[in-house]
Motif scaffolding. Structure first.
Motif, PDB file in Angstrom:
ATOM      1  N   GLY A   6     -11.395 -11.328   1.173  1.00  0.00           N
ATOM      2  CA  GLY A   6     -11.347 -12.889   0.925  1.00  0.00           C
ATOM      3  C   GLY A   6     -10.078 -13.406   1.868  1.00  0.00           C
ATOM      4  O   GLY A   6     -10.286 -14.271   2.380  1.00  0.00           O
ATOM      5  N   ARG A   7      -8.947 -12.513   1.774  1.00  0.00           N
ATOM      6  CA  ARG A   7      -7.962 -13.026   2.656  1.00  0.00           C
ATOM      7  C   ARG A   7      -8.176 -13.202   4.171  1.00  0.00           C
ATOM      8  O   ARG A   7      -7.626 -14.086   4.764  1.00  0.00           O
ATOM      9  CB  ARG A   7      -6.445 -11.942   2.275  1.00  0.00           C
ATOM     10  CG  ARG A   7      -6.130 -12.370   1.123  1.00  0.00           C
ATOM     11  CD  ARG A   7      -4.795 -11.690   1.171  1.00  0.00           C
ATOM     12  NE  ARG A   7      -4.121 -11.702  -0.584  1.00  0.00           N
ATOM     13  CZ  ARG A   7      -2.738 -11.515  -0.597  1.00  0.00           C
ATOM     14  NH1 ARG A   7      -1.888 -11.207   0.636  1.00  0.00           N
ATOM     15  NH2 ARG A   7      -2.400 -11.470  -1.756  1.00  0.00           N
ATOM     16  N   ILE A   8      -8.754 -12.045   4.598  1.00  0.00           N
ATOM     17  CA  ILE A   8      -9.242 -12.020   5.936  1.00  0.00           C
ATOM     18  C   ILE A   8     -10.057 -13.039   6.341  1.00  0.00           C
ATOM     19  O   ILE A   8     -10.098 -13.846   7.597  1.00  0.00           O
ATOM     20  CB  ILE A   8      -9.934 -10.365   6.461  1.00  0.00           C
ATOM     21  CG1 ILE A   8      -9.053  -9.505   6.118  1.00  0.00           C
ATOM     22  CG2 ILE A   8     -10.350 -10.469   7.808  1.00  0.00           C
ATOM     23  CD1 ILE A   8      -9.506  -8.085   6.163  1.00  0.00           C
ATOM     24  N   VAL A   9     -11.150 -13.273   5.639  1.00  0.00           N
ATOM     25  CA  VAL A   9     -12.296 -14.548   5.738  1.00  0.00           C
ATOM     26  C   VAL A   9     -11.694 -15.735   5.678  1.00  0.00           C
ATOM     27  O   VAL A   9     -11.773 -16.614   6.746  1.00  0.00           O
ATOM     28  CB  VAL A   9     -13.326 -14.122   4.859  1.00  0.00           C
ATOM     29  CG1 VAL A   9     -14.275 -15.462   4.731  1.00  0.00           C
ATOM     30  CG2 VAL A   9     -14.217 -13.037   5.069  1.00  0.00           C
ATOM     31  N   ARG A  10     -10.768 -16.070   4.676  1.00  0.00           N
ATOM     32  CA  ARG A  10      -9.871 -17.282   4.606  1.00  0.00           C
ATOM     33  C   ARG A  10      -9.244 -17.580   5.801  1.00  0.00           C
ATOM     34  O   ARG A  10      -9.385 -18.732   6.403  1.00  0.00           O
ATOM     35  CB  ARG A  10      -9.119 -17.377   3.507  1.00  0.00           C
ATOM     36  CG  ARG A  10      -8.917 -18.805   2.864  1.00  0.00           C
ATOM     37  CD  ARG A  10      -8.424 -18.567   1.393  1.00  0.00           C
ATOM     38  NE  ARG A  10      -7.152 -17.784   1.103  1.00  0.00           N
ATOM     39  CZ  ARG A  10      -7.241 -16.974   0.509  1.00  0.00           C
ATOM     40  NH1 ARG A  10      -8.442 -16.583  -0.267  1.00  0.00           N
ATOM     41  NH2 ARG A  10      -5.964 -16.209  -0.031  1.00  0.00           N
ATOM     42  N   ARG A  11      -8.400 -16.497   6.436  1.00  0.00           N
ATOM     43  CA  ARG A  11      -7.650 -16.790   7.573  1.00  0.00           C
ATOM     44  C   ARG A  11      -8.563 -17.054   8.838  1.00  0.00           C
ATOM     45  O   ARG A  11      -8.288 -17.848   9.664  1.00  0.00           O
ATOM     46  CB  ARG A  11      -6.586 -15.684   7.711  1.00  0.00           C
ATOM     47  CG  ARG A  11      -5.651 -15.718   8.712  1.00  0.00           C
ATOM     48  CD  ARG A  11      -4.465 -16.697   8.485  1.00  0.00           C
ATOM     49  NE  ARG A  11      -3.630 -16.880   9.384  1.00  0.00           N
ATOM     50  CZ  ARG A  11      -3.463 -18.180  10.022  1.00  0.00           C
ATOM     51  NH1 ARG A  11      -3.900 -19.181   9.496  1.00  0.00           N
ATOM     52  NH2 ARG A  11      -2.362 -18.084  11.035  1.00  0.00           N
ATOM     53  N   SER A  12      -9.360 -16.365   8.672  1.00  0.00           N
ATOM     54  CA  SER A  12     -10.565 -16.386   9.867  1.00  0.00           C
ATOM     55  C   SER A  12     -11.274 -17.702   9.978  1.00  0.00           C
ATOM     56  O   SER A  12     -11.243 -18.329  11.301  1.00  0.00           O
ATOM     57  CB  SER A  12     -11.549 -15.250   9.927  1.00  0.00           C
ATOM     58  OG  SER A  12     -11.120 -13.994   9.934  1.00  0.00           O
TER      59      SER A  12
END
Lengths: 750, 138
Positions: free
Chosen positions: A115-121
């Protein structure tokens, strides 16, 4: 101390054989010979691709057994493989995702971490030039299916050209030299050329330690009837140089002058195959003009060699009927790397020594799956050895992936690793995803790399099996399944494809790298032009089939090799040897590159390339030698070269966790010539300080037969990292860092 | 004969380009490939100027105005200066043949290809830098 018979006897018993005979079988084993089941696999601790089965009992790996029928190793094991499988079961494997909380990494779950990676992406991708915010730095140790999936999500999902692997450090020059000389990447030769050759030339290749099983094959020929003559080019004193008939311990940084000079001698003595040159090459007159500037006396002076030794080498090379050359880091990690590797290709083309049994070139790889990083486009190149400057090649990919051509980055050369780090340093790359590699130890000028990783605005994802030095800088750490815990294929340095099957379950919540990339693609909801999923495949075999379609019609065509075929053993793509008909991959519509200037890397245009009308002929590419960008001085009077040692791999994340291997070489050292040691009051075993303008390491001195004024430090050690010393500079064509051109001083510690 | 004036122009352009390569390289030490290649190409220009000094009176050349510290613009400036040299080599080469000046024609033959390589390198490096510098960087 663990029993480590194969560390004491790395190459085992000889099984001599003669020219044209099949290499005899010798089955090596490691661990417990009694297993409930045996699962097919091959080695991921070096680039030789040795095939073996993994023994499994009660859901755990219990040992390994070489595959007698496999073409690569005929049953033998590298000492790293005899013991290295134990690393997989280490108690300190990453088992859960970690996320950053202030200055700590805390255990988390996949939902939170992804979730953190996708939000930043999404935040980054939605801004203007969003594609340019992403950088992927991968490995030479994942599997083909994983690289291809990564390549597609990067190139057609995010649309970023900022993708490369640590293969840039080990194999980029092999790829560049093959592209420039022959039109496309792809190893011309075959390991079976060892069976047929009458002369072996090893150019900066300490094969005894880098590919131990290939060395066993060479030694077995050397102990059989009618053995091949042997030349070794290396400033160090190694098992290879001690075996060789002629050893050229040249001054570091002079490879190109050496090969130019040898070629001049060979031509002068009538060694050119004029018929082959006329029919199958372009550029002989220009090459001749270049090498004519390297008469014997001048080359002897530049390289610090005796003229008589150069003449013996030229006779060995020029007099052979079936010459096999291998090239590795002594050439690839020096300055003018691509020019020097191409110079070896020149020598083979001029002598007509290519595409026949025993007559071939092996531009080697450093890492186990580096070949696939190159093929599948995880190193920035377009997949299937396609040419980014050829609109038809880009259109093929757009059709295959069902996306617009504008989505696929092809407007400029792919961003090489060192440039990706530079963009991260400058702040234009904001998300750096590092998979299966440890740049905080392996890249040049580590102080700078650590500064970049620590930048607060850079979001760092680390995907690995252990909590590496690099992972400490991550915002999110993803636990990956290791070799033996996942299924897929990979390809060795002579184009042999092997299947490695999942033998055991990964620990805890660890997932295969393929599953991680697929999960990211699904969560990012990458779509094709018709709204379907961009990456529709699920498991490894489906990913492999997608890759087969991508490779169809290209030099690395996998369409005739299925998982079922690979169950039976390794298979080479492209057949036993490439270019056996003398037709090279240089046709303008087919080639992977329109070529580059060897001295600067300047790219040729399509028009310039077409005007040469190569028509399947190979390019003879001459370039003049220049001194290295850093040479010894009064302050730093010694020349540093870095390299591998047989029992360790990469930054020791695996081999350092296996007692038999770790005990063999637990700490770094520096090799010194006795005269250089005496001058500094240093005795064998003393603690010394090795210092360059960039940093210093403390290591133990070993007095060896290395060339005077040259010192060697192995690069595997995180606490004593040779890369504290190396310079940040790279070859202008292959962009491979120069690990072998630093100037240092060595002093005894009080 | 006007040829001599043109050779002087080329000489000064080569000296200025060497100076510019050095200044731009020094301003971009954090781009190691640019730094090392600029050093290398400055030496190539020195060599060209040295060859020309044998056939013409060496006159003082204008100093490069100084880098802008912006990689793309600095390479752009170098490209324009190298293009002037390239054009001069072509014209001087033609004229040297007309004047039956074999020594000068020999200098041109040795040097003009190296200036073309400089242009090709600068174009390649700018193509690499442009998308990130113009579309992505703040």
């Amino acid at each position: 101390m663990a029993d480590a018979a194969r560390v004491r006897d790395p190459w085992g018993a000889r099984t001599p054989y003669g020219p044209g005979e099949q290499w005899p079988v010798r089955v090596d084993t490691g661990g417990d010979p009694e297993a409930d089941s045996w699962v097919p696999s091959a080695s991921v601790l070096h680039s030789n691709g040795d095939a073996f089965d993994i023994g499994v009992r009660d859901g755990r790996i219990t040992g390994v057994r070489g595959r007698a029928g496999d073409r690569v190793n005929r049953g033998r094991l590298d000492p790293k493989d005899v013991y290295g499988w134990r690393a997989t079961a280490s108690s300190d494997r990453l088992t859960r995702p970690l996320v950053r909380s202030g200055d700590r990494l805390v255990e988390s779950d996949w939902e939170t971490a992804m979730g953190r990676i996708v939000r930043r992406s999404r935040e980054l991708l939605d801004g203007p030039g969003g594609w340019g915010r992403f950088g992927f730095y991968t490995s030479g140790q994942l599997l083909l299916e994983e690289y291809y999936t990564l390549g597609v999500l990067g190139k057609a999902g995010l649309g970023t050209p900022h993708m490369d692997g640590n293969t840039r450090l080990c194999t980029a020059t092999a790829a560049a030299a093959l592209k420039l000389s022959f039109g496309a990447d792809g190893q011309p030769g075959s390991y079976t050329d060892v069976d047929h050759c009458d002369a072996l030339a090893l150019w900066g290749h300490n094969v005894a330690e880098t590919q131990a099983v290939l060395w066993m094959r060479m030694l077995d020929r050397r102990r059989g009837v009618n053995p091949p003559a042997m030349l070794a080019v290396d400033p160090r004193d190694t098992p290879v140089t001690r075996e060789a008939d002629v050893h050229l311990a040249l001054r570091p940084g002079t490879n190109l002058a050496l090969v130019n000079g040898l070629l001049r001698l060979i031509i002068e003595r009538g060694g050119a195959d004029e018929g082959f040159v006329a029919a199958h090459t372009l550029g002989f007159d220009e090459l001749r003009a270049v090498v004519d500037a390297y008469p014997l006396g001048k080359v002897a002076e530049i390289c610090g060699l005796k003229p008589a030794d150069l003449e013996r080498a030229a006779d060995l090379l020029g007099g052979s009927q079936r010459l096999l050359s291998t090239v590795l880091q002594g050439f690839y990690q020096s300055h003018q790397a691509t020019a020097a590797a191409c110079a070896v290709n020149n020598l083979h083309l001029v002598r007509g020594m290519i595409g026949r049994p025993g007559a071939g070139v092996l531009q080697m790889n450093g890492q186990p799956t580096a070949e696939n990083t190159r093929e599948a486009g995880a190193d920035g190149d377009l997949p299937g050895f396609r040419n980014w400057e050829n609109p038809r090649h880009v259109a093929e990919l757009a059709r295959l992936w069902n996306v617009g051509t504008a989505r696929i980055p092809h407007w400029s050369p792919p961003t090489h690793a060192m440039q990706i780090w530079r963009y991260a340093e400058q702040g234009s790359i904001r998300l750096l995803w590092i998979s299966a590699t440890n740049p905080a130890v392996s890249l040049p000028d580590l102080a700078r790399i650590r500064r970049v990783l620590a930048k607060p605005e850079l979001f760092v994802v680390v995907q690995d099996i252990f909590r590496t030095e690099t992972a400490e800088y991550a915002d999110v750490v993803l636990p990956a399944a290791a070799w033996g815990e996942k299924t897929g294929t990979f390809t060795n340095a002579d184009r042999t494809v092997h299947l490695t099957r999942k033998a055991v379950e990964p620990p805890g919540e660890a997932r295969s790298d393929l599953a991680i990339f697929l999960d990211y693609a699904r969560r990012m909801d990458f779509r094709d032009r018709d709204g379907g999923p961009l990456i529709p495949w699920q498991g490894p075999e489906e990913a492999y089939e997608a890759w087969q379609r991508c490779s169809a019609g290209r030099p690395c065509d996998y369409t005739s090799i299925t998982y079922a075929d690979l169950e039976r053993g390794g298979i080479q793509w492209g057949g036993e040897r490439l270019y056996s008909d003398g037709v090279f991959a240089t046709d303008p519509d087919h080639c992977e590159t329109y070529g580059q200037d060897l001295s600067t890397g300047a790219e040729n245009t399509a028009e310039q390339y077409r005007a040469k009308n190569p028509g399947g002929r190979a390019f003879l590419l001459g370039a003049h030698w220049r001194p290295a960008p850093e040479v010894p001085s009064d302050e730093y009077p010694l020349h540093l070269v870095t390299g591998r040692t047989i029992t360790q791999f990469h930054t020791r994340t695996k081999t350092g966790r296996v007692p038999e291997l770790d005990d063999a070489a637990p700490f770094a050292w520096v090799e010194l010539h006795p005269a250089d040691a005496a001058e500094r009051g240093i005795a064998d075993g003393d603690q010394v300080r090795v210092e360059s303008p960039r940093g210093a390491v403390r290591v133990v001195a070993r007095l060896t037969g290395v060339r005077e004024r040259v010192v060697f430090v192995p690069f595997h050690y995180a606490e004593q990292a040779a890369n504290e010393l190396t310079i940040t500079a790279w070859d202008p064509v292959s962009r491979q860092p120069l690990f072998k051109v630093a100037a240092v001083r060595v002093t005894k510690e009080g | 004969m006007q040829l001599e004036r043109y050779v002087g122009l080329l000489y000064r352009a080569q000296v200025a380009l060497a100076d510019a390569f050095r200044q731009v390289g020094a301003a971009h030490r954090d781009e190691p490939d640019v730094f090392f290649m600029c050093e290398q190409q400055a030496a190539v220009c020195d060599n060209h100027a040295g060859m020309l000094a044998v056939v013409t009176a060496a006159e003082p050349a204008a100093r490069f105005g100084g880098p802008r510290e912006e990689l793309l613009r600095d390479l752009h400036d170098l490209y324009l200066m190298a293009a002037e040299c390239d054009l001069c080599w072509t014209l001087v080469g033609q004229a040297a043949q007309g004047a039956r000046d074999e020594r000068l024609a020999g200098v041109v033959a040795r040097a003009e290809g190296e200036t073309s390589v400089q242009l090709a390198w600068l174009r390649t490096r700018m193509k690499q830098a442009a998308p990130q510098a113009l579309v992505v960087a703040d």
